[in-house]
Motif scaffolding. Structure first.
Motif, mmCIF file in Angstrom:
data_model
loop_
_atom_site.group_PDB
_atom_site.id
_atom_site.type_symbol
_atom_site.label_atom_id
_atom_site.label_comp_id
_atom_site.label_asym_id
_atom_site.label_seq_id
_atom_site.Cartn_x
_atom_site.Cartn_y
_atom_site.Cartn_z
ATOM 1 N N SER A 1 30.381 4.957 1.752
ATOM 2 C CA SER A 1 30.508 4.379 0.411
ATOM 3 C C SER A 1 31.902 4.565 -0.163
ATOM 4 C CB SER A 1 29.495 5.023 -0.540
ATOM 5 O OG SER A 1 28.173 4.760 -0.116
ATOM 6 N N ALA A 2 32.438 3.490 -0.696
ATOM 7 C CA ALA A 2 33.724 3.559 -1.385
ATOM 8 C C ALA A 2 33.569 4.324 -2.693
ATOM 9 C CB ALA A 2 34.250 2.151 -1.656
ATOM 10 N N TYR A 3 34.613 5.053 -3.055
ATOM 11 C CA TYR A 3 34.598 5.791 -4.313
ATOM 12 C C TYR A 3 34.937 4.834 -5.444
ATOM 13 C CZ TYR A 3 35.833 9.199 -7.894
ATOM 14 O OH TYR A 3 35.903 9.904 -9.063
ATOM 15 N N ARG A 4 33.910 4.357 -6.095
ATOM 16 C CA ARG A 4 34.021 3.395 -7.186
ATOM 17 C C ARG A 4 33.155 3.860 -8.352
ATOM 18 N NH1 ARG A 4 37.406 0.701 -8.677
ATOM 19 N NH2 ARG A 4 36.244 -1.160 -9.267
ATOM 20 N N CYS B 1 32.287 11.134 -12.897
ATOM 21 C CA CYS B 1 32.062 10.184 -11.803
ATOM 22 C C CYS B 1 30.627 10.217 -11.297
ATOM 23 C CB CYS B 1 33.029 10.442 -10.656
ATOM 24 S SG CYS B 1 32.843 12.051 -9.867
ATOM 25 N N MET C 1 39.772 5.819 -8.512
ATOM 26 C CA MET C 1 38.682 5.061 -7.895
ATOM 27 C C MET C 1 39.200 3.826 -7.172
ATOM 28 S SD MET C 1 35.774 5.507 -10.838
ATOM 29 C CE MET C 1 34.878 7.060 -11.016
ATOM 30 N N SER C 2 40.065 4.063 -6.196
ATOM 31 C CA SER C 2 40.661 2.974 -5.429
ATOM 32 C C SER C 2 41.044 3.483 -4.048
ATOM 33 C CB SER C 2 41.907 2.431 -6.146
ATOM 34 O OG SER C 2 42.590 1.502 -5.353
#
Length: 440
Positions: free
Chosen positions: A374-377, A222, A397-398
């Motif tokens: 920050s979104a985990y993407r 990631c 990742m959602s």
């Protein structure tokens, strides 16, 4: 925490160094549970947590399954029933015991799990000199995987013990801020948060920056691939938010003011009756050393993303993006700060340098995990690995947010500037805190 290595056979670690780090990591896990009874190690306090015994077993299953079974011809499984009990979420490995029911596994006993660990450890150490580079890369992954579970083990034990009305301690309190006479102060007489040093703003890097892992050292997938991000002018606070500052937020009605909260966060506060960080009760908080006074100078911890975001709104600031944080952390030593070195009570203390002139960022590594906005993407170009280990990151990742920097319960040497931890926005049983940011 869940992640995977991108180490290639060409960068697989040498066997001697790997043996040393493997044995040290495996021993630390045993040291962390040495004061637990079989009952302590078997109980599950909530679905998000797992029994200490399960952590010890799952990490052993990982090495036995992905290294010994797949790369050591002739190896016989210690007990072929254990795969069903201690697989976590690897669909490619077949069915498994339901996560919320892990606390019902009174058997195998803690001693039996220790015996299994000894069997696996001996087999790994014997095999390491002859393992292929690809298999050694999996041992490297297993070490970092177990370090993640060491932190989870500690936070899960803490959550379990906090449910006990007696407030038992896992370890005696050290001679530190959480054990001295501060245990006697009240809210009216406590030192102010100024003891942590004034909060100052430090301009961050702006323009195009490279983010993501670089080099031959270990990284989870990631963190890859490295790419360019554009940062607008901004500033970061010189230290994490303190308990004293959080008290001010509470006193000013922070938990009663819906305009400060995201809609989902306000619904969570209302539904769960949230009015303080987890483990707070008046002027004391529960720690791995039992109930202790709240140190106003220490970083606030056990807060959700929702709480961190609401505090930032109250303070007229915001949460940093993960790339703002990474660009700032690149110049600091990831092995510095308050991190896990040996078994014993862990709890965040005032960040080193927090009382300085504010010219540097204090506590970037260790202390508390810092929520970002920050979104985990996935990064551009992200690709999950083939096979079961490819389930380690991508499928999560959602709906989660990124945290950076490590905590007092993170094993030293485990984190780096590019490291991405992630949790759902309501979760707060980990050592989570925040550092403020603002636009310039």
């Amino acid at each position: 925490m869940a992640s995977r290595t991108d180490a290639s056979p060409a960068t697989a670690p040498l066997a001697d160094d790997l043996t040393r780090r493997f044995t040290a990591t495996r021993q630390l896990s045993l040291d962390l549970v040495v004061r637990l009874s079989d009952a302590d190690a078997s109980v599950q306090s909530m679905p998000d947590a797992s029994p200490a015994k399960w952590h010890l077993a799952h990490t052993s299953w990982f090495f036995e399954t992905f290294v010994l079974r797949d790369h050591c011809p002739g190896y016989s499984l210690f007990d072929d029933r254990f795969a069903y009990l201690f697989n976590s979420y690897y669909e490619a490995e077949g069915p498994r015991h339901a996560r919320p029911r892990r606390g019902l596994l009174t058997r195998p006993s803690l001693d039996a799990v220790r015996d299994w660990r000894g069997h696996v450890d001996a087999a790994i150490v014997k095999a390491l000199p002859t393992l292929s580079p690809a298999a050694r890369a999996l041992v490297e992954l297993g070490i970092h995987h177990e370090q993640q579970h060491q932190e989870l083990l500690l936070t899960d034990i803490k959550h379990l013990f906090a449910q006990n009305p007696l407030g038992p301690a896992v370890w005696d309190a050290p001679d530190s801020a959480i054990a001295n006479e501060v245990a006697q102060f009240s809210a009216d007489s406590s030192p102010s948060s100024a003891a942590a040093g004034p909060l100052r703003w430090i301009a961050g890097t702006e323009g195009i920056v490279a983010v993501g892992h670089e080099g031959e050292g270990f990284a989870f997938d990631c963190e890859l691939p490295r790419f360019s991000a554009l940062l607008a002018p901004h500033a970061l606070a010189n230290r994490p938010v303190t308990n004293g500052e959080w008290r001010d937020f509470i006193a000013d009605g922070g938990y009663r003011t819906p305009s400060l909260w995201l809609s989902d966060g306000w619904a969570w506060v209302q539904a769960e009756g949230i009015n303080a960080p987890a483990y707070w009760e008046g002027d004391r908080q529960f720690t791995l050393a039992g109930w202790q006074a709240i140190d106003p100078a220490a970083p606030v911890t056990h807060i959700s993303f929702f709480e961190a975001d609401a505090f930032a709104s109250w303070a007229g600031a915001r949460l940093p993006t993960e790339f703002e944080w990474e660009a700032a952390a690149a110049g600091y030593d990831p092995r510095a700060g308050q991190q896990l070195d040996v078994a014993g009570p862990v709890h965040p203390a005032a960040a080193d340098g927090a009382a300085s002139d504010g010219a540097a960022l204090a506590g970037m590594f260790g202390g508390v995990w810092e929520w970002t906005g920050s979104a985990y993407r996935p990064y551009p170009g992200f690709r999950a690995a083939p096979g079961a280990v490819g389930e380690y990151n991508g499928k999560f990742m959602s709906g989660q947010f990124v945290l950076r920097g490590g905590s007092c319960a993170t094993p030293r040497s485990h984190v780096r500037a590019s490291y991405r931890n992630f949790f759902y926005p309501h979760q707060r049983w980990q050592f989570t805190g925040l550092r403020l940011a603002k636009d310039l």
